[in-house]
Design a protein around this motif. Sequence first.
Motif, mmCIF file in Angstrom:
data_model
loop_
_atom_site.group_PDB
_atom_site.id
_atom_site.type_symbol
_atom_site.label_atom_id
_atom_site.label_comp_id
_atom_site.label_asym_id
_atom_site.label_seq_id
_atom_site.Cartn_x
_atom_site.Cartn_y
_atom_site.Cartn_z
ATOM 1 N N GLU A 1 0.699 -1.205 -0.129
ATOM 2 C CA GLU A 1 -0.075 -0.031 -0.121
ATOM 3 C C GLU A 1 0.963 1.283 0.072
ATOM 4 O O GLU A 1 1.757 1.190 0.587
ATOM 5 C CB GLU A 1 -1.107 0.056 1.188
ATOM 6 C CG GLU A 1 -1.939 1.158 1.143
ATOM 7 C CD GLU A 1 -2.931 1.324 2.367
ATOM 8 O OE1 GLU A 1 -2.991 0.177 3.067
ATOM 9 O OE2 GLU A 1 -3.783 2.070 2.540
ATOM 10 N N ASN B 1 -4.726 4.850 -2.391
ATOM 11 C CA ASN B 1 -5.943 5.281 -1.574
ATOM 12 C C ASN B 1 -6.564 6.572 -2.660
ATOM 13 O O ASN B 1 -5.797 7.465 -2.815
ATOM 14 C CB ASN B 1 -5.649 5.772 -0.354
ATOM 15 C CG ASN B 1 -4.893 4.789 0.748
ATOM 16 O OD1 ASN B 1 -5.941 3.881 1.215
ATOM 17 N ND2 ASN B 1 -3.872 4.542 0.979
ATOM 18 N N GLU C 1 -7.913 1.581 -3.125
ATOM 19 C CA GLU C 1 -8.743 1.584 -2.031
ATOM 20 C C GLU C 1 -9.456 2.656 -1.700
ATOM 21 O O GLU C 1 -9.036 3.908 -1.946
ATOM 22 C CB GLU C 1 -7.879 1.537 -0.901
ATOM 23 C CG GLU C 1 -6.843 0.275 -1.086
ATOM 24 C CD GLU C 1 -5.965 0.110 0.388
ATOM 25 O OE1 GLU C 1 -6.127 0.729 1.324
ATOM 26 O OE2 GLU C 1 -4.956 -0.975 0.470
ATOM 27 N N LYS D 1 -10.985 -4.641 3.344
ATOM 28 C CA LYS D 1 -9.949 -4.538 4.425
ATOM 29 C C LYS D 1 -10.607 -4.113 5.947
ATOM 30 O O LYS D 1 -11.212 -3.241 6.003
ATOM 31 C CB LYS D 1 -9.027 -3.402 4.140
ATOM 32 C CG LYS D 1 -8.314 -3.614 2.606
ATOM 33 C CD LYS D 1 -7.208 -2.585 2.633
ATOM 34 C CE LYS D 1 -6.136 -2.664 3.367
ATOM 35 N NZ LYS D 1 -4.942 -1.698 3.185
ATOM 36 N N ASP E 1 -12.015 0.135 2.054
ATOM 37 C CA ASP E 1 -10.654 0.179 3.233
ATOM 38 C C ASP E 1 -11.799 0.498 4.530
ATOM 39 O O ASP E 1 -12.995 0.947 4.478
ATOM 40 C CB ASP E 1 -10.148 1.418 2.903
ATOM 41 C CG ASP E 1 -8.743 1.634 3.540
ATOM 42 O OD1 ASP E 1 -8.288 0.776 4.582
ATOM 43 O OD2 ASP E 1 -7.863 2.297 3.151
HETATM 44 MG MG MG Z 1 -5.940 2.351 2.827
#
Ligand code: MG
Length: 285
Positions: A64, A122, A154, A205, A184
């Motif tokens: 990530e 993200n 995400e 997640k 997320d």
């Molecule tokens: Mg994230």
Amino acid sequence: SDIALNLAKHDNLPLFIYHQGLDESHRRELQLIQDLRPALENGDIFLVYQPKVSLAAGNCQHAEALIRWQHAELGFVPPDEFIRLAEHSGNISMVSRWVVRTALAQAGVWWQRGIRMRVAVNLSIHDLSEPTFMRELADTLREHPEAAQYLSFEVTESMVMSDAEQVIKALQQLRDMGFSLAIDDFGTGHSSLAYLKRLPVDELKIDKAFVQNVNNDAKDAMIVSAAIQLGHAMNMKITAEGVETAEGVTALKQLGCDVVQGYYFSRPIRAADFEQWLEKPIQVA
Ligand code: MG
Ligand code: C2E
Ligand code: MG
Ligand code: MG
């Protein structure tokens, strides 16, 4: 709303302190907004990478990307703070474009060297409703078809719930482009199961709030277990974020979790350090 927040924080103080506090946090906000673009250009803003470890394979094929700002005068500025400011000041697509470009370049370097790492970026809610951002992604993909393999995205559960129809449409577009997608901070965003069913995503997640005590809090373990079964029933892979202990890893493995991410394995680190981290064996049980 920021002003209201500031006032609420200080509501037992005399009035003149309100104004002082307001001025100071306002100055900081204005400075951060002003310094955003130069910081993206001069390296004060950079990406760090955190491994996502597969429990079945005991390896790491995903990382990530997380943004960092080391401000020349103000020191470390937390991403939660400046991402929110970028959103409110209309600068978020500039930031997101930079993150996508930088993460893609890094993944390209890794793949060229035989490190087949997919980098998760993200996104902000604004990116998904920004036609220019989506069009540029499509353009990037035409120029670099490999980008769909190199990157994933995400989006938080609360983003989904803020405008589910619009977000689902945008996620479907990203999916159609070939990107894999994750929800997320799952468990903190009040999503309805009706929407969950319709989300075109590959990965859930679980928020670190439920993961942190999964090995010693029976209720957290039940919640994590339920989330894992729910996600699996929808053909999603389950990632636990915020894994800090070996006991946590063992518990998550027993509950059937697929991927683990957290300080136990590594903090988010610079690309060069990440490469070194990859050289070491990974302890998953
Ligand atoms: Mg994230
Ligand atoms: P997130 O995407 O949910 O990222 C996970 C956060 O948990 C990161 O905080 C990470 O450093 C932290 N973390 C990872 N492992 C552990 C652990 O074992 N224990 C604990 N206590 N924390 C852990 P960070 O880097 O401060 O980022 C905070 C949030 O800011 C992110 O949450 C994400 O929503 C946002 N963000 C970060 N980078 C970007 C970006 O490039 N673009 C956008 N739009 N948002 C970003
Ligand atoms: Mg998260
Ligand atoms: Mg978060």
